[in-house]
Design a protein around this motif. Sequence first.
Motif, PDB file in Angstrom:
ATOM      1  N   ASN A 180      18.653  -7.809 -31.090  1.00 46.15           N
ATOM      2  CA  ASN A 180      17.237  -7.473 -31.311  1.00 46.15           C
ATOM      3  C   ASN A 180      16.681  -6.886 -30.009  1.00 46.15           C
ATOM      4  N   VAL A 181      16.298  -5.638 -30.088  1.00 42.10           N
ATOM      5  CA  VAL A 181      15.750  -4.952 -28.890  1.00 42.10           C
ATOM      6  C   VAL A 181      14.323  -4.518 -29.183  1.00 42.10           C
ATOM      7  N   ALA A 182      13.372  -4.966 -28.361  1.00 43.75           N
ATOM      8  CA  ALA A 182      11.968  -4.570 -28.510  1.00 43.75           C
ATOM      9  C   ALA A 182      11.687  -3.376 -27.602  1.00 43.75           C
ATOM     10  N   LEU A 183      11.140  -2.330 -28.174  1.00 38.51           N
ATOM     11  CA  LEU A 183      10.773  -1.152 -27.390  1.00 38.51           C
ATOM     12  C   LEU A 183       9.343  -1.341 -26.892  1.00 38.51           C
ATOM     13  N   ASP A 184       9.210  -1.709 -25.621  1.00 43.99           N
ATOM     14  CA  ASP A 184       7.903  -1.979 -25.041  1.00 43.99           C
ATOM     15  C   ASP A 184       7.208  -0.698 -24.608  1.00 43.99           C
ATOM     16  N   VAL A 185       5.901  -0.810 -24.441  1.00 48.51           N
ATOM     17  CA  VAL A 185       5.092   0.326 -24.009  1.00 48.51           C
ATOM     18  C   VAL A 185       4.965   0.321 -22.480  1.00 48.51           C
ATOM     19  N   ASP A 186       5.122   1.470 -21.885  1.00 51.19           N
ATOM     20  CA  ASP A 186       4.956   1.619 -20.445  1.00 51.19           C
ATOM     21  C   ASP A 186       3.459   1.722 -20.144  1.00 51.19           C
ATOM     22  N   ALA A 187       2.783   0.564 -20.074  1.00 51.87           N
ATOM     23  CA  ALA A 187       1.321   0.544 -19.979  1.00 51.87           C
ATOM     24  C   ALA A 187       0.787   0.437 -18.562  1.00 51.87           C
ATOM     25  N   ALA A 188       1.624   0.050 -17.626  1.00 47.50           N
ATOM     26  CA  ALA A 188       1.158  -0.112 -16.230  1.00 47.50           C
ATOM     27  C   ALA A 188       2.302   0.104 -15.276  1.00 47.50           C
ATOM     28  N   ASP A 189       1.987   0.645 -14.107  1.00 41.70           N
ATOM     29  CA  ASP A 189       3.019   0.902 -13.090  1.00 41.70           C
ATOM     30  C   ASP A 189       3.472  -0.419 -12.468  1.00 41.70           C
TER      31      ASP A 189
ATOM     32  N   ARG B 263      23.586  -3.383 -16.987  1.00 39.02           N
ATOM     33  CA  ARG B 263      24.259  -2.171 -16.505  1.00 39.02           C
ATOM     34  C   ARG B 263      24.327  -1.114 -17.609  1.00 39.02           C
ATOM     35  N   MET B 264      24.614  -1.534 -18.818  1.00 35.20           N
ATOM     36  CA  MET B 264      24.719  -0.599 -19.940  1.00 35.20           C
ATOM     37  C   MET B 264      23.376   0.087 -20.210  1.00 35.20           C
ATOM     38  N   VAL B 265      22.333  -0.705 -20.241  1.00 35.63           N
ATOM     39  CA  VAL B 265      21.008  -0.170 -20.586  1.00 35.63           C
ATOM     40  C   VAL B 265      20.469   0.728 -19.483  1.00 35.63           C
ATOM     41  N   MET B 266      20.562   0.277 -18.234  1.00 32.79           N
ATOM     42  CA  MET B 266      19.987   1.030 -17.120  1.00 32.79           C
ATOM     43  C   MET B 266      20.767   2.301 -16.813  1.00 32.79           C
ATOM     44  N   ALA B 267      21.949   2.463 -17.403  1.00 36.90           N
ATOM     45  CA  ALA B 267      22.736   3.680 -17.199  1.00 36.90           C
ATOM     46  C   ALA B 267      22.137   4.862 -17.957  1.00 36.90           C
ATOM     47  N   HIS B 268      21.249   4.593 -18.909  1.00 37.37           N
ATOM     48  CA  HIS B 268      20.626   5.675 -19.685  1.00 37.37           C
ATOM     49  C   HIS B 268      19.470   6.312 -18.907  1.00 37.37           C
ATOM     50  N   ASP B 269      19.386   7.617 -18.983  1.00 35.44           N
ATOM     51  CA  ASP B 269      18.266   8.321 -18.353  1.00 35.44           C
ATOM     52  C   ASP B 269      16.966   7.951 -19.065  1.00 35.44           C
ATOM     53  N   GLY B 270      15.919   7.772 -18.267  1.00 36.30           N
ATOM     54  CA  GLY B 270      14.605   7.501 -18.838  1.00 36.30           C
ATOM     55  C   GLY B 270      14.308   6.035 -19.069  1.00 36.30           C
ATOM     56  N   VAL B 271      15.261   5.156 -18.759  1.00 38.22           N
ATOM     57  CA  VAL B 271      15.004   3.717 -18.886  1.00 38.22           C
ATOM     58  C   VAL B 271      14.283   3.243 -17.635  1.00 38.22           C
ATOM     59  N   ILE B 272      13.069   2.762 -17.796  1.00 36.98           N
ATOM     60  CA  ILE B 272      12.275   2.301 -16.659  1.00 36.98           C
ATOM     61  C   ILE B 272      12.572   0.853 -16.322  1.00 36.98           C
ATOM     62  N   GLN B 273      12.736   0.054 -17.358  1.00 42.95           N
ATOM     63  CA  GLN B 273      12.903  -1.379 -17.107  1.00 42.95           C
ATOM     64  C   GLN B 273      13.552  -2.065 -18.308  1.00 42.95           C
ATOM     65  N   MET B 274      14.290  -3.162 -18.012  1.00 42.09           N
ATOM     66  CA  MET B 274      14.806  -4.050 -19.052  1.00 42.09           C
ATOM     67  C   MET B 274      14.458  -5.467 -18.633  1.00 42.09           C
ATOM     68  N   HIS B 275      13.970  -6.272 -19.568  1.00 40.68           N
ATOM     69  CA  HIS B 275      13.579  -7.635 -19.231  1.00 40.68           C
ATOM     70  C   HIS B 275      13.618  -8.503 -20.491  1.00 40.68           C
ATOM     71  N   GLY B 276      13.339  -9.788 -20.317  1.00 40.28           N
ATOM     72  CA  GLY B 276      13.272 -10.703 -21.453  1.00 40.28           C
ATOM     73  C   GLY B 276      14.617 -10.967 -22.110  1.00 40.28           C
TER      74      GLY B 276
ATOM     75  N   ASN C 271       9.743 -15.536 -12.581  1.00 37.03           N
ATOM     76  CA  ASN C 271      10.793 -14.572 -12.267  1.00 37.03           C
ATOM     77  C   ASN C 271      10.352 -13.180 -12.737  1.00 37.03           C
ATOM     78  N   GLY C 272       9.585 -12.501 -11.886  1.00 45.00           N
ATOM     79  CA  GLY C 272       9.129 -11.160 -12.205  1.00 45.00           C
ATOM     80  C   GLY C 272       7.854 -11.158 -13.031  1.00 45.00           C
ATOM     81  N   ALA C 273       7.305  -9.955 -13.195  1.00 41.16           N
ATOM     82  CA  ALA C 273       6.085  -9.758 -13.992  1.00 41.16           C
ATOM     83  C   ALA C 273       6.312  -8.561 -14.903  1.00 41.16           C
ATOM     84  N   TYR C 274       6.143  -8.764 -16.203  1.00 41.26           N
ATOM     85  CA  TYR C 274       6.468  -7.732 -17.185  1.00 41.26           C
ATOM     86  C   TYR C 274       5.347  -7.605 -18.221  1.00 41.26           C
ATOM     87  N   ASP C 275       5.369  -6.489 -18.921  1.00 40.39           N
ATOM     88  CA  ASP C 275       4.440  -6.264 -20.051  1.00 40.39           C
ATOM     89  C   ASP C 275       2.979  -6.411 -19.639  1.00 40.39           C
ATOM     90  N   LEU C 276       2.647  -5.961 -18.438  1.00 41.37           N
ATOM     91  CA  LEU C 276       1.259  -6.070 -17.987  1.00 41.37           C
ATOM     92  C   LEU C 276       0.378  -5.092 -18.761  1.00 41.37           C
TER      93      LEU C 276
END
Length: 406
Positions: free
Chosen positions: A397-406, A340-353, A263-268
């Motif tokens: 618990n929220v992990a702040l991931d790195v935007d390492a790949a498009d 919905r709460m998280v994606m409402a913030h500006d600058g949020v690229i993705q939420m997963h996990g 179900n999707g591909a994340y943290d590449l």
Amino acid sequence: MSTRDDDKQTQARQQAPMGERDAATVAATPGADPSTRGREATIVRTSVLGIGANVLLAAFKAVVGMLTHSIAVTMDAVNNLSDAMSSVITIVGTKLAGKAPDKKHPLGYGRVEYLSATIISIIVLYAGVSSLIESVKGIVAPQTPSYTPTSLVIIAAAVVVKLVLGRHVKATGERVGSDSLVASGADALFDAVLSASTLAAAAVFIATGFAIEAWVGAAISVVIVKSGLDMLRETLSQILGERADAELAQEVRRIVSADPDANGAYDLVLHSYGPEQLVGSVHTEVADTMRADRIDEMTRRIQHAVYAGTNGRVILAAVGIYSRNTSDDVAVRMRSKVTRMVMAHDGVIQMHGFHVDEKNRLLDFDVILDFALPDRQATYRQIVSEVQAAYPDYKVNVALDVDAAD
């Protein structure tokens, strides 16, 4: 899965090509890959052609420069000589990069190509600085040039040769994925423009008697210095570790997401061990009811599919998993609300996990924030605070991931 199905999979794995059976084995023996050998031969052959052409051009231009007392032509000859040296280093770097892995360097020597490109950049930079010094001397103590029809023909021929050579080398570099060849080809095309400038300076002198060779030489030197700095900046950026190519990253994500159990591909994350060798990892979400044996089968399928789908360029060393709540309707609704709460913030690229552990009252998920945000930590803290306020009975618990790949 039946015993017969297991037997079929085992048989298919045994009959599959080496790259599909075990990507790690191929990575450990790059010299055994025919495509790698072909790429190396092409780079060496093209570099030898560049060496021959540049040495001849340098010799002819040096003679013309001395006979005509033209600093511009002499500096152009020095530039051709540095181009030939660059081709030599490209060959050496390619040969070293093709060495088989060993205990000290288990993933091979592919990164040597980045080091050779750095050396080439330094040589180009040195040639430009040296040429600039000589040109300044010519401006301070000018000499009157003396052009002949033969010298003009040689310079004109050099323009044509550099145009043809540059287009060929650059096209070859793009075809085999060699940054060194692409840089050499682009440099050769630019040299054609510089040689044409020298020819124009000769025309000005013949027509007006005004010598501008030293000034043209200085201009050429400045351009060479800029080119060297640009090349050095690019190669150092590659050594530091650049963002994965967007098109390649999207293809890997597509292959992973296409698996029926993923179900999707994340943290590449993709780490470069040479222009044609990337090793990395990726995460996907699976149903929380999925058994370990099916997860194992899925991760193996994904690894083999990515290796085959990228023509052996990408090896996934690990496929991590997130457990996705599917049997708990409350958790499913919580996921929808938090998303919905998280994606409402500006600058949020993705939420997963996203996962809810009812027994231990834990709520976990990962979020990726845009690097362009003025204060990523402030946005992160705000997200955590809002979700915690919405679900005070849970530890968030929220992990702040790195935007390492498009």
